[in-house]
Design a protein around this motif. Structure first.
Motif: not given
Length: 502
Positions: A86, A89, A134, A137-138, A141, A188
């Motif tokens: 998290t 992210r 993005r 990052g998503e 998680e 990431a």
């Protein structure tokens, strides 16, 4: 008249922004700009004008050692490698926001460095890089670990762990974008990075490293050392404290990196190497004009400086002449011009030296085949790095230019008579990066695509890719995949923790 004035205003605006841009060519090591220990600099010029835009610091062995040491220290500290998905992210999302806030600057850096049109770098490349941070990052998680079935009295946890210190070597044709394909999933996954950007186009990646710290990445997690491949690239390949290398570039360099890995510490590799992609036009294509338009795009976009460019076009004989005329018309939309004109379709090649190499291929095609479109080298802005989109016919499929990655706006068009012949010609190179085909038959689409040796086969389009689909090749186009959640597999691996209770 209004449209002309508006266009000129846009051109003037980009030129004004470019003139006010302050470009720093120093490495980023341990979160800060530093002078290269080598004390060597390179006058970096804009290939479209010949003007010097910065003095790029060229790193040496000492700079690589310092960057790897900073990465190792940051990795072992655990502030990034052992933090929650998290948190990573959130940092990657902030980095995406920072890129978007300075999208014009990123676009200008890439355009001034390697000559691509500002209309592409400002609306596709830089925004696409932000979106990809993005995406990963998503994705990180939402990645899950496993608890497999084990005998009674035991529990096994299967977790995906970062690899450690990652070296990343990227090309100049999509400086920010291809770097992001590797940096985003590697970060990431929790690794620390040392990136070698190309001498031809380093500046956007250097700026990115600065913004990563601003976004919250610990100092030392993303280091960038510009320099020559024979120096910085080799130093990363041979370094005993680099755990893995991610690379995009030529097949020749990819082979060298394999040797370096074997000679040093058997570091892991993910190599996206050369390509010579085919594009097959069958007579049952539903829309030959659309096929021609897309084929021109596939061969000439980004000045043809695309590893997966569909530069070998095979056309079934009944529609060969008609398709060729349509392709010649479509090529008109890809005339070179000032890269700072948002309406320019293709800009300059990355350098006059590279343009000379492409021109040698055109002269070879002129001698051995027939140039039916282009084959000229206009002078624009005082630079000879521009080449008109060129269409060549009458070269047999085993000709050297069908095997050689020209990396310029040159398309080879060849007729075929049977499906089997088309497949044989399409597969007849050492590469296996991408292929395209056009047909109105779903059965043929499945049948032929299953036999094309390519990491991506595009049907009724060209060179299709997206964030959610893996990109990479077979044969001498390398191994490992960029993009999609599968790219995380390059930069992490499984760890089993077995807990015995009885």
């Amino acid at each position: 008249m209004t449209d002309t004035l508006s266009q000129q205003t846009t051109i003037d605006s980009w030129h004004d922004k470019a003139s006010r841009l302050s470009i720093d060519g120093r490495p980023v090591i341990n979160g800060a700009r530093v002078d290269a220990l080598s004390d060597e600099t390179h006058p970096k010029t804009n290939p479209a004008t010949g003007e010097t835009i910065s003095h790029l610091h060229l790193g040496g062995q000492g700079d690589v050692d310092a960057a790897v040491s900073a990465a190792r220290t940051a990795y072992e500290a655990g502030e990034w490698s052992r933090t929650s998905a998290t948190h990573r992210r959130e940092v990657l999302l902030r980095l995406a926001d920072l890129i978007e806030a300075r999208v014009d600057e990123f676009a200008l850096l890439d355009t001034l460095d390697m000559g691509k049109p500002i209309g592409e770098s400002s609306t596709i490349d830089a925004p696409g890089a932000a979106a990809l941070y993005r995406f990963y990052g998503e994705a990180i998680e939402k990645a899950t670990d496993e608890i497999p079935v084990t005998p009674e009295g035991s529990t096994a946890l299967v977790t995906r762990e970062p690899l450690g210190v990652i070296g990343i070597i990227v090309p100049w044709n999509y400086p920010l974008e291809i770097a992001t394909w590797k940096i985003a999933p590697a970060l990431a996954a929790g690794n620390a990075l040392v990136v070698k950007p190309p001498v031809e186009a380093s500046h956007s990646i250097l700026l990115l490293a600065e913004l990563a710290v601003e976004a919250g990445a610990p100092a030392g997690i993303l280091n960038v050392v510009p320099g020559r491949g024979s120096v910085v690239g080799k130093a990363l390949g041979m370094h005993m404290d680099v755990d893995m290398l991610g690379f995009t570039g030529s097949t020749e360099v990819a082979m060298q990196l394999q040797q370096y890995a074997g000679t040093s510490n058997m570091k892991r590799l993910a190599l996206e190497a050369g390509g010579k992609s085919s594009n097959i036009i069958f007579a049952d294509c539903d829309d030959l004009e659309a096929a021609a338009n897309k084929s021109a795009f596939g061969a000439f976009y980004n000045q043809g400086e695309v590893c997966s460019a569909n530069s070998r076009i095979f056309v079934e004989r009944p529609v060969y002449e008609k398709f060729l005329e349509l392709l010649k018309t479509a090529a008109e939309e890809f005339q070179p011009g000032d890269p700072l004109d948002a309406d320019t379709a293709i800009g300059s090649l990355v350098s006059e030296k590279h343009a000379d190499q492409v021109w040698e291929c055109i002269e070879e095609a002129r001698a051995d085949g027939t140039i039916v479109k282009g084959g000229s080298r206009p002078g624009i802005n005082g630079s000879r790095a521009f080449i008109d989109p060129t269409i060549v016919t009458d070269l047999p499929a085993d000709h050297r230019l069908h095997q050689h990655e020209i990396f310029g706006p040159v398309a080879l068009v060849t007729p075929f008579d049977t499906e089997e012949e088309a497949i044989e010609k399409a597969n007849g190179t050492p590469y296996g990066l991408a292929a395209s085909m056009w047909t109105g038959s779903m059965a043929r689409a499945h049948r032929v695509s299953s036999r094309l040796v390519a990491g991506t086969v595009s049907v009724n389009t060209v060179d299709a890719l997206g964030f959610t689909t893996p990109f990479g090749g077979f044969k001498q186009s390398g191994f490992g995949r960029d993009l999609s959640v599968h790219a995380l597999e390059n930069y992490s691996d499984f760890k089993t923790t077995w807990l015995q209770w009885g």
